[in-house]
Scaffold this motif. Structure first.
Motif, PDB file in Angstrom:
ATOM      1  N   VAL A  53       9.094   0.884   0.418  1.00 51.22           N
ATOM      2  CA  VAL A  53       8.123   1.291   1.433  1.00 51.22           C
ATOM      3  C   VAL A  53       6.698   0.917   1.031  1.00 51.22           C
ATOM      4  CG1 VAL A  53       7.186   3.263   2.698  1.00 51.22           C
ATOM      5  CG2 VAL A  53       9.630   3.151   2.198  1.00 51.22           C
ATOM      6  N   PHE A  54       6.323   1.234  -0.195  1.00 52.34           N
ATOM      7  CA  PHE A  54       4.942   1.005  -0.620  1.00 52.34           C
ATOM      8  C   PHE A  54       4.547  -0.471  -0.604  1.00 52.34           C
ATOM      9  CE2 PHE A  54       1.493   0.755  -3.785  1.00 52.34           C
ATOM     10  CZ  PHE A  54       0.581   1.583  -3.148  1.00 52.34           C
ATOM     11  N   PRO A  55       5.395  -1.409  -1.005  1.00 47.69           N
ATOM     12  CA  PRO A  55       4.981  -2.822  -0.913  1.00 47.69           C
ATOM     13  C   PRO A  55       4.634  -3.264   0.509  1.00 47.69           C
ATOM     14  CG  PRO A  55       6.853  -2.631  -2.369  1.00 47.69           C
ATOM     15  CD  PRO A  55       6.666  -1.288  -1.735  1.00 47.69           C
ATOM     16  N   VAL A  56       5.320  -2.729   1.503  1.00 51.55           N
ATOM     17  CA  VAL A  56       4.997  -3.053   2.902  1.00 51.55           C
ATOM     18  C   VAL A  56       3.614  -2.504   3.240  1.00 51.55           C
ATOM     19  CG1 VAL A  56       5.683  -2.671   5.304  1.00 51.55           C
ATOM     20  CG2 VAL A  56       7.423  -3.131   3.560  1.00 51.55           C
ATOM     21  N   GLU A  60       0.257  -4.749   4.287  1.00 52.03           N
ATOM     22  CA  GLU A  60      -0.563  -4.504   5.486  1.00 52.03           C
ATOM     23  C   GLU A  60      -2.034  -4.342   5.119  1.00 52.03           C
ATOM     24  OE1 GLU A  60       1.181  -1.026   7.165  1.00 52.03           O
ATOM     25  OE2 GLU A  60       2.930  -2.094   7.963  1.00 52.03           O
ATOM     26  N   ARG A  61      -2.325  -3.601   4.043  1.00 51.05           N
ATOM     27  CA  ARG A  61      -3.715  -3.399   3.628  1.00 51.05           C
ATOM     28  C   ARG A  61      -4.320  -4.703   3.114  1.00 51.05           C
ATOM     29  NH1 ARG A  61      -1.876  -0.098   5.932  1.00 51.05           N
ATOM     30  NH2 ARG A  61      -2.216   2.105   5.996  1.00 51.05           N
ATOM     31  N   ARG A  62      -3.536  -5.493   2.406  1.00 47.51           N
ATOM     32  CA  ARG A  62      -4.043  -6.763   1.892  1.00 47.51           C
ATOM     33  C   ARG A  62      -4.414  -7.705   3.027  1.00 47.51           C
ATOM     34  NH1 ARG A  62      -1.527 -11.040   1.080  1.00 47.51           N
ATOM     35  NH2 ARG A  62       0.553 -10.152   0.984  1.00 47.51           N
ATOM     36  N   LYS A  63      -3.570  -7.774   4.046  1.00 50.48           N
ATOM     37  CA  LYS A  63      -3.858  -8.619   5.205  1.00 50.48           C
ATOM     38  C   LYS A  63      -5.090  -8.109   5.967  1.00 50.48           C
ATOM     39  CE  LYS A  63       0.846 -10.232   5.898  1.00 50.48           C
ATOM     40  NZ  LYS A  63       2.068 -10.105   6.678  1.00 50.48           N
ATOM     41  N   ALA A  64      -5.181  -6.809   6.123  1.00 50.12           N
ATOM     42  CA  ALA A  64      -6.346  -6.231   6.802  1.00 50.12           C
ATOM     43  C   ALA A  64      -7.614  -6.477   5.984  1.00 50.12           C
ATOM     44  CB  ALA A  64      -6.133  -4.740   7.027  1.00 50.12           C
ATOM     45  N   ALA A  83     -11.248   4.181   0.224  1.00 51.20           N
ATOM     46  CA  ALA A  83     -10.362   5.022   1.037  1.00 51.20           C
ATOM     47  C   ALA A  83      -8.919   4.569   0.917  1.00 51.20           C
ATOM     48  CB  ALA A  83     -10.809   5.002   2.498  1.00 51.20           C
ATOM     49  N   TRP A  84      -8.689   3.263   0.942  1.00 48.14           N
ATOM     50  CA  TRP A  84      -7.321   2.765   0.817  1.00 48.14           C
ATOM     51  C   TRP A  84      -6.737   3.049  -0.561  1.00 48.14           C
ATOM     52  CZ3 TRP A  84      -8.056  -2.649   3.485  1.00 48.14           C
ATOM     53  CH2 TRP A  84      -8.058  -2.454   4.871  1.00 48.14           C
ATOM     54  N   LEU A  85      -7.561   2.929  -1.602  1.00 48.49           N
ATOM     55  CA  LEU A  85      -7.076   3.245  -2.948  1.00 48.49           C
ATOM     56  C   LEU A  85      -6.769   4.731  -3.081  1.00 48.49           C
ATOM     57  CD1 LEU A  85      -9.359   0.980  -5.146  1.00 48.49           C
ATOM     58  CD2 LEU A  85      -6.935   0.665  -4.624  1.00 48.49           C
ATOM     59  N   ALA A 176      -5.822  -2.464  -6.364  1.00 46.79           N
ATOM     60  CA  ALA A 176      -7.262  -2.581  -6.577  1.00 46.79           C
ATOM     61  C   ALA A 176      -7.651  -4.026  -6.869  1.00 46.79           C
ATOM     62  CB  ALA A 176      -7.705  -1.671  -7.725  1.00 46.79           C
ATOM     63  N   ASP A 177      -6.803  -4.717  -7.632  1.00 44.21           N
ATOM     64  CA  ASP A 177      -7.083  -6.144  -7.902  1.00 44.21           C
ATOM     65  C   ASP A 177      -6.981  -6.988  -6.630  1.00 44.21           C
ATOM     66  OD1 ASP A 177      -7.537  -5.642 -10.557  1.00 44.21           O
ATOM     67  OD2 ASP A 177      -5.510  -6.218 -11.201  1.00 44.21           O
ATOM     68  N   GLN A 178      -6.048  -6.664  -5.769  1.00 41.47           N
ATOM     69  CA  GLN A 178      -5.868  -7.434  -4.532  1.00 41.47           C
ATOM     70  C   GLN A 178      -6.982  -7.173  -3.527  1.00 41.47           C
ATOM     71  OE1 GLN A 178      -1.962  -6.481  -3.097  1.00 41.47           O
ATOM     72  NE2 GLN A 178      -0.918  -7.503  -4.788  1.00 41.47           N
ATOM     73  N   LEU A 179      -7.620  -6.027  -3.636  1.00 43.39           N
ATOM     74  CA  LEU A 179      -8.678  -5.676  -2.682  1.00 43.39           C
ATOM     75  C   LEU A 179     -10.068  -5.894  -3.296  1.00 43.39           C
ATOM     76  CD1 LEU A 179      -7.278  -2.350  -1.150  1.00 43.39           C
ATOM     77  CD2 LEU A 179      -7.004  -4.691  -0.313  1.00 43.39           C
TER      78      LEU A 179
END
Length: 182
Positions: A53-56, A60-64, A83-85, A176-179
């Motif tokens: 579930v969490f990878p999905v 979504e957050r990475r794409k956004a 906020a996302w973290l 955090a690294d991806q964002l």
């Protein structure tokens, strides 16, 4: 066919041995077994959540995030990232609180079993004095089993919780690294 029958006999013998073990420990052993089932259900759910579930959610957050970076750059993006973290931390670490509580309860229930077993020993002493070593041994056995079971469950619970917390921390660091805002 004889192999299947032999397997069935071994399984039933093991089941009877387990029932004898649980009965020897008294009611507390059944409470520990019930909490053990609840705990491992929660742990398996957390592993499933982290793998499926969490990878999905992260994707979504990475794409956004990529979309946010393309549209406009501003200081408000740091607030979105924070906020996302925080949401990720809540999704991963928040549900572990109940599991931690269950791990803390295991030794306490084991001690309750010790006390109830010692009460059984004192009952035997009150009724027959020191002349009934079998009765006293049964009470000592009943006192020791829940304590041992509570300790074993607590130790295995601590190891599994440590693994879940490490996995959660690593997942949050990867997010955090991806964002990052370059």
């Amino acid at each position: 066919m004889t192999d299947l029958f032999a397997l069935w006999l071994r399984v039933t013998d093991s089941a009877y041995a387990l029932l004898d073990f649980m009965s020897a420990g008294g009611v507390v052993m059944w409470a520990l077994a019930g909490l053990c089932v609840v705990f491992w259900t929660l742990v398996l759910e957390r592993f499933w959540f982290m793998r499926k579930v969490f990878p999905v959610w992260v994707d979504e957050r990475r794409k956004a995030w990529q979309q946010l970076l393309q549209d406009d750059s501003g200081t408000w993006q740091r607030a979105v990232r924070s906020a996302w973290l925080a949401q990720a931390r809540q999704h991963l670490v928040g549900p572990l609180r109940l599991s931690k509580t269950l791990v803390a309860m295991y030794p306490l229930l084991g001690l309750l079993g010790t006390v109830s077993g010692m009460v059984a020993v004192f009952d035997v002493l009150a009724m027959s004095g020191t002349g009934n070593p079998r009765g006293m041994a049964a009470g000592v056995w009943q006192a020791t089993l829940p304590t041992m079971a509570g300790m074993v469950l607590a130790i295995t619970g601590l190891f599994s919780l440590a693994r879940l917390e490490r996995n959660a921390r690593q997942a949050i660091e990867r997010l955090a690294d991806q964002l990052r805002h370059d």
